[in-house]
Scaffold this motif. Sequence first.
Motif, short mmCIF file in Angstrom:
data_model
loop_
_atom_site.label_atom_id
_atom_site.label_comp_id
_atom_site.label_asym_id
_atom_site.label_seq_id
_atom_site.Cartn_x
_atom_site.Cartn_y
_atom_site.Cartn_z
N PRO A 165 0.79 -1.22 0.00
CA PRO A 165 0.00 0.00 0.00
C PRO A 165 0.83 1.29 0.00
O PRO A 165 0.31 2.37 -0.27
CB PRO A 165 -0.80 -0.11 1.29
N ALA A 166 2.12 1.18 0.30
CA ALA A 166 2.96 2.38 0.39
C ALA A 166 4.42 1.99 0.23
O ALA A 166 4.79 0.83 0.35
CB ALA A 166 2.75 3.07 1.74
N ALA A 167 5.23 3.02 -0.04
CA ALA A 167 6.67 2.82 -0.17
C ALA A 167 7.40 4.05 0.36
O ALA A 167 6.85 5.15 0.35
CB ALA A 167 7.06 2.55 -1.62
N ARG A 168 8.61 3.84 0.82
CA ARG A 168 9.48 4.94 1.23
C ARG A 168 10.68 4.91 0.29
O ARG A 168 11.40 3.92 0.21
CB ARG A 168 9.92 4.79 2.68
N MET A 169 10.88 5.99 -0.44
CA MET A 169 12.01 6.11 -1.36
C MET A 169 13.14 6.80 -0.62
O MET A 169 12.93 7.84 -0.01
CB MET A 169 11.60 6.94 -2.57
N PRO A 185 21.05 7.82 -0.74
CA PRO A 185 22.17 7.66 0.20
C PRO A 185 22.45 8.90 1.05
O PRO A 185 23.00 8.79 2.14
CB PRO A 185 23.36 7.35 -0.70
N ASP A 186 22.05 10.09 0.58
CA ASP A 186 22.30 11.31 1.36
C ASP A 186 21.34 11.48 2.54
O ASP A 186 21.41 12.45 3.28
CB ASP A 186 22.26 12.54 0.45
N GLY A 187 20.41 10.53 2.70
CA GLY A 187 19.48 10.59 3.82
C GLY A 187 18.11 11.15 3.46
O GLY A 187 17.18 11.08 4.26
N SER A 188 17.97 11.71 2.28
CA SER A 188 16.67 12.24 1.90
C SER A 188 15.73 11.09 1.54
O SER A 188 16.15 10.05 1.06
CB SER A 188 16.80 13.22 0.73
N PHE A 189 14.45 11.31 1.83
CA PHE A 189 13.45 10.28 1.54
C PHE A 189 12.08 10.92 1.36
O PHE A 189 11.87 12.08 1.73
CB PHE A 189 13.41 9.21 2.63
N ILE A 190 11.19 10.15 0.78
CA ILE A 190 9.81 10.59 0.59
C ILE A 190 8.92 9.34 0.62
O ILE A 190 9.34 8.27 0.21
CB ILE A 190 9.63 11.37 -0.72
N ASP A 239 26.68 0.39 -0.27
CA ASP A 239 27.01 1.08 -1.51
C ASP A 239 25.83 1.11 -2.48
O ASP A 239 25.99 0.95 -3.67
CB ASP A 239 28.21 0.40 -2.19
N TRP A 240 24.65 1.33 -1.97
CA TRP A 240 23.47 1.37 -2.83
C TRP A 240 23.27 2.75 -3.42
O TRP A 240 23.69 3.76 -2.85
CB TRP A 240 22.22 0.89 -2.10
N LEU A 241 22.61 2.79 -4.57
CA LEU A 241 22.33 4.04 -5.26
C LEU A 241 20.95 4.58 -4.92
O LEU A 241 20.74 5.78 -4.80
CB LEU A 241 22.43 3.83 -6.78
N TYR A 242 19.99 3.66 -4.82
CA TYR A 242 18.61 3.98 -4.49
C TYR A 242 18.08 2.87 -3.59
O TYR A 242 18.53 1.74 -3.66
CB TYR A 242 17.73 4.01 -5.75
N ARG A 243 17.10 3.25 -2.78
CA ARG A 243 16.47 2.22 -1.95
C ARG A 243 14.98 2.52 -1.86
O ARG A 243 14.57 3.67 -1.70
CB ARG A 243 17.08 2.19 -0.55
N ILE A 244 14.20 1.47 -1.98
CA ILE A 244 12.74 1.57 -1.82
C ILE A 244 12.35 0.58 -0.74
O ILE A 244 12.70 -0.60 -0.80
CB ILE A 244 11.98 1.24 -3.11
N VAL A 245 11.65 1.07 0.26
CA VAL A 245 11.14 0.19 1.32
C VAL A 245 9.64 0.06 1.08
O VAL A 245 8.88 1.02 1.26
CB VAL A 245 11.41 0.76 2.73
N PHE A 246 9.23 -1.11 0.60
CA PHE A 246 7.81 -1.39 0.43
C PHE A 246 7.24 -1.76 1.78
O PHE A 246 7.89 -2.41 2.59
CB PHE A 246 7.60 -2.53 -0.58
N ASN A 247 6.02 -1.36 2.05
CA ASN A 247 5.35 -1.59 3.34
C ASN A 247 6.13 -0.98 4.50
O ASN A 247 6.39 -1.65 5.51
CB ASN A 247 5.15 -3.09 3.62
N PRO A 248 6.54 0.29 4.40
CA PRO A 248 7.27 0.86 5.54
C PRO A 248 6.40 0.84 6.79
O PRO A 248 5.19 1.08 6.72
CB PRO A 248 7.57 2.30 5.09
N SER A 249 7.01 0.53 7.91
CA SER A 249 6.26 0.35 9.15
C SER A 249 5.48 1.61 9.54
O SER A 249 4.43 1.51 10.18
CB SER A 249 7.19 -0.07 10.29
N GLU A 250 5.95 2.77 9.14
CA GLU A 250 5.25 4.01 9.47
C GLU A 250 3.94 4.16 8.70
O GLU A 250 3.07 4.92 9.11
CB GLU A 250 6.12 5.25 9.15
N LYS A 251 3.82 3.49 7.58
CA LYS A 251 2.63 3.63 6.73
C LYS A 251 1.80 2.35 6.62
O LYS A 251 0.64 2.41 6.28
CB LYS A 251 3.04 4.05 5.30
N ALA A 252 2.41 1.20 6.85
CA ALA A 252 1.71 -0.08 6.70
C ALA A 252 1.90 -0.91 7.96
O ALA A 252 2.70 -1.84 7.99
CB ALA A 252 2.24 -0.82 5.47
#
Length: 137
Positions: free
Chosen positions: A36-40, A43-48, A78-91
């Motif tokens: 139902p949700a994802a957190r993008m 590496p610089d710490g920014s997310f949405i 050493d990742w370039l991008y990360r997506i957390v599906f079902n982040p605990s804050e939203k799901a």
Amino acid sequence: MKRLFTMLIVFALAFSIMGCSKNKDKTVWDMIKVSPAARMELPDGSFIYVDSEIASFRSFADFDLMESPLEPADNENDWLYRIVFNPSEKAEGADEIIVSFHEGYVQIDSKYYITPEDVEFETVLQWVESKFDYFIN
């Protein structure tokens, strides 16, 4: 009355066992498709967070990635991008699925995935880069 009560308990247990086994049969790809949700994250710490347009991220599960038996040489960080599906804050109550995109592979939780020989990994990176350009930049 006792017999009816016992039968109801047996049916309830049977249905709960069937429900548990259905979840175990789901693959990580199945769980991504219904997320139902994802957190993008960058590496610089920014997310949405993305929830209203999550359907565009579910298409990640359609990539023809295959599990790699080899552990990559680079560091997990050493990742370039990360997506957390079902982040605990939203799901709440859903299992988080952490997908890290690296130079030549994708890491999902503790497993590594690569593209088949006839598919360039660059297409995966282009897909994720376009999503991040749209939502974060």
